[in-house]
Design an enzyme around this catalytic site. Structure first.
Site, mmCIF file in Angstrom:
data_model
loop_
_atom_site.group_PDB
_atom_site.id
_atom_site.type_symbol
_atom_site.label_atom_id
_atom_site.label_comp_id
_atom_site.label_asym_id
_atom_site.label_seq_id
_atom_site.Cartn_x
_atom_site.Cartn_y
_atom_site.Cartn_z
ATOM 1 N N SER A 1 0.853 -1.195 0.000
ATOM 2 C CA SER A 1 0.000 0.000 0.000
ATOM 3 C C SER A 1 0.883 1.238 0.000
ATOM 4 O O SER A 1 2.014 1.205 0.507
ATOM 5 C CB SER A 1 -0.876 0.025 1.257
ATOM 6 O OG SER A 1 -1.529 1.282 1.379
ATOM 7 N N TYR B 1 -1.507 -1.183 10.483
ATOM 8 C CA TYR B 1 -1.656 -1.332 9.027
ATOM 9 C C TYR B 1 -0.501 -0.634 8.308
ATOM 10 O O TYR B 1 0.125 -1.219 7.419
ATOM 11 C CB TYR B 1 -2.993 -0.734 8.578
ATOM 12 C CG TYR B 1 -3.256 -0.894 7.092
ATOM 13 C CD1 TYR B 1 -3.691 -2.105 6.566
ATOM 14 C CD2 TYR B 1 -3.052 0.166 6.203
ATOM 15 C CE1 TYR B 1 -3.925 -2.257 5.204
ATOM 16 C CE2 TYR B 1 -3.285 0.018 4.840
ATOM 17 C CZ TYR B 1 -3.720 -1.200 4.347
ATOM 18 O OH TYR B 1 -3.946 -1.353 2.992
HETATM 19 N N1 LIG Z 1 -8.620 -0.573 -1.580
HETATM 20 C C1 LIG Z 1 -7.593 0.214 -1.405
HETATM 21 O O1 LIG Z 1 -7.685 1.428 -1.581
HETATM 22 C C2 LIG Z 1 -6.254 -0.368 -1.016
HETATM 23 C C3 LIG Z 1 -5.161 0.508 -0.992
HETATM 24 C C4 LIG Z 1 -3.915 0.004 -0.680
HETATM 25 C C5 LIG Z 1 -3.759 -1.336 -0.418
HETATM 26 N N2 LIG Z 1 -4.837 -2.173 -0.438
HETATM 27 C C6 LIG Z 1 -4.592 -3.591 -0.166
HETATM 28 O O2 LIG Z 1 -5.215 -4.381 -1.175
HETATM 29 C C7 LIG Z 1 -5.541 -5.657 -0.632
HETATM 30 C C8 LIG Z 1 -7.014 -5.964 -0.930
HETATM 31 O O3 LIG Z 1 -7.807 -4.996 -0.266
HETATM 32 P P1 LIG Z 1 -9.260 -4.523 -0.762
HETATM 33 O O4 LIG Z 1 -9.283 -3.059 -0.648
HETATM 34 O O5 LIG Z 1 -9.589 -5.173 -2.036
HETATM 35 O O6 LIG Z 1 -10.124 -5.105 0.454
HETATM 36 P P2 LIG Z 1 -11.459 -5.979 0.527
HETATM 37 O O7 LIG Z 1 -12.436 -5.510 -0.488
HETATM 38 O O8 LIG Z 1 -11.813 -5.979 1.961
HETATM 39 O O9 LIG Z 1 -10.971 -7.439 0.071
HETATM 40 C C9 LIG Z 1 -10.213 -8.248 0.915
HETATM 41 C C10 LIG Z 1 -10.214 -9.654 0.374
HETATM 42 O O10 LIG Z 1 -9.422 -10.485 1.223
HETATM 43 C C11 LIG Z 1 -10.226 -11.545 1.732
HETATM 44 N N3 LIG Z 1 -9.772 -11.870 3.093
HETATM 45 C C12 LIG Z 1 -9.743 -11.028 4.152
HETATM 46 N N4 LIG Z 1 -9.297 -11.687 5.242
HETATM 47 C C13 LIG Z 1 -9.047 -12.960 4.861
HETATM 48 C C14 LIG Z 1 -8.587 -14.122 5.524
HETATM 49 N N5 LIG Z 1 -8.276 -14.096 6.830
HETATM 50 N N6 LIG Z 1 -8.445 -15.264 4.826
HETATM 51 C C15 LIG Z 1 -8.762 -15.296 3.514
HETATM 52 N N7 LIG Z 1 -9.189 -14.231 2.815
HETATM 53 C C16 LIG Z 1 -9.344 -13.090 3.486
HETATM 54 C C17 LIG Z 1 -11.656 -11.011 1.662
HETATM 55 O O11 LIG Z 1 -12.664 -12.020 1.657
HETATM 56 P P3 LIG Z 1 -13.383 -12.526 3.050
HETATM 57 O O12 LIG Z 1 -13.753 -11.306 3.828
HETATM 58 O O13 LIG Z 1 -14.563 -13.323 2.570
HETATM 59 O O14 LIG Z 1 -12.377 -13.386 3.736
HETATM 60 C C18 LIG Z 1 -11.603 -10.279 0.330
HETATM 61 O O15 LIG Z 1 -11.663 -11.200 -0.728
HETATM 62 C C19 LIG Z 1 -5.220 -5.585 0.856
HETATM 63 O O16 LIG Z 1 -3.955 -6.170 1.112
HETATM 64 C C20 LIG Z 1 -5.170 -4.099 1.123
HETATM 65 O O17 LIG Z 1 -4.366 -3.784 2.229
HETATM 66 C C21 LIG Z 1 -6.087 -1.713 -0.709
#
Ligand SMILES: NC(=O)c1ccc[n+]([C@@H]2O[C@H](COP(=O)([O-])OP(=O)(O)OC[C@H]3O[C@@H](n4cnc5c(N)ncnc54)[C@H](OP(=O)(O)O)[C@@H]3O)[C@@H](O)[C@H]2O)c1
Length: 268
Positions: free
Chosen positions: A149, A163
């Site tokens: 991130s 985080y």
């Molecule tokens: N969105 C942003 O702006 C942003 C920015 C920088 C970095 N990121 C990074 O991008 C990645 C994805 O984030 P996102 O924004 O797409 O979040 P999200 O929509 O909350 O998606 C998270 C995904 O991970 C799964 N997950 C969470 N905990 C888990 C566990 N213990 N075991 C297996 N699967 C798990 C969730 O499914 P379940 O809940 O069903 O398990 C979901 O598929 C993360 O590493 C986040 O830190 C996101």
């Protein structure tokens, strides 16, 4: 030079953790566009996982499970090893965040975040070593992509202490693991997303216009930004990029003028 070949993922078997929604799903869509042979996705919530797999077609296979524990990582490795004799691309995307006031920020907020965001990418990659190296060569290296991130590159004002630390750790771990795994023809890189609409980033999802104001190119990220970057790193095009974390953020980290420069009246 053939552009199709350069970015093709034909014949590749991939796994995207947390592929049921958000950034993981964007990466899966990119891999599909690049012709991936099969892509496994994981998540804890079975319904959402299956709905995404159904929606994206029969190249996408869902495997339900919680990978925040070593037992969960073992179960996933076992499930994929039963179906495949190699894994060409591993995307460590599943992540968690915790925000709380400094004075009450609890230990659980550290354990949950560091386990899934730092330990899991390390142990999952370690446990997939056999499959990742099974057919990896200098000409067709295996790929590991860690989703970090921009919060690991500079501080943001939110009180997400663990985080921000976890993502900085993952960026450094990406370099350290790259230095080890390059010897086995497995290339480790990272992506540092900026603001992408998702469950985790509800501000970018529900207040898109507000979010866009603070981003140098004045928009939040989308699946083309994320899919394109992941395809680049996973394909032949990215074979000489190793240990690097690619910033995909509309300029937040590298093209953001401090306020006193942005405002002509300020700082002069
Ligand atoms: N969105 C942003 O702006 C942003 C920015 C920088 C970095 N990121 C990074 O991008 C990645 C994805 O984030 P996102 O924004 O797409 O979040 P999200 O929509 O909350 O998606 C998270 C995904 O991970 C799964 N997950 C969470 N905990 C888990 C566990 N213990 N075991 C297996 N699967 C798990 C969730 O499914 P379940 O809940 O069903 O398990 C979901 O598929 C993360 O590493 C986040 O830190 C996101």
């Amino acid at each position: 030079m053939n552009l199709q070949d350069l970015f093709s993922l034909e014949g590749r078997i991939a796994l995207v953790t947390g592929g049921s929604r958000g950034i993981g799903r964007m990466i899966v869509e990119g891999f599909l566009a690049a012709g991936v042979e099969r892509v496994y996705i994981t998540a804890r919530k079975e319904d959402e996982l299956q709905a995404t797999a159904d929606d994206l077609g029969d190249k996408v296979v869902g495997i339900q499970g919680d990978i925040s524990t070593l037992a969960g990582c073992d179960a996933l490795v076992e499930a994929i090893s039963a179906k495949e004799d190699r894994l060409d691309i591993l995307v460590n995307n599943a992540g968690a965040a915790w925000g709380e006031d400094y004075t009450s920020f609890p230990e659980q907020g550290w354990d949950k975040v560091m386990d899934l965001n730092v330990k899991t990418p390390f142990f999952l990659t370690q446990k997939f070593h056999k499959l990742l190296t099974a057919q990896a060569t200098q000409n067709r290296p295996g790929k590991v992509i860690n989703i970090a991130s921009v919060d690991g590159m500079r501080i943001n004002p939110w009180e997400t202490y663990s985080y921000q630390a976890s993502k900085a750790a993952l960026i450094h771990l990406t370099r350290r693991m790259a230095a080890r795994l390059v010897q086995d023809h497995v290339y480790v890189t990272g992506i540092a997303p900026g603001a992408f609409p998702s469950n985790m980033n509800k501000v970018a999802r529900d207040m898109e216009a507000e979010s866009a104001k603070g981003i140098p190119n004045k928009r939040v990220g989308d699946k083309f930004d994320m899919g394109g970057s992941a395809v680049y790193l996973a394909s032949r095009a990215g074979d000489y990029t190793i240990g690097e974390t690619l910033t995909v953020d509309g300029g937040i980290v590298n093209a953001h003028l401090p306020n006193h420069f942005a405002d002509p009246a300020g700082g002069r």
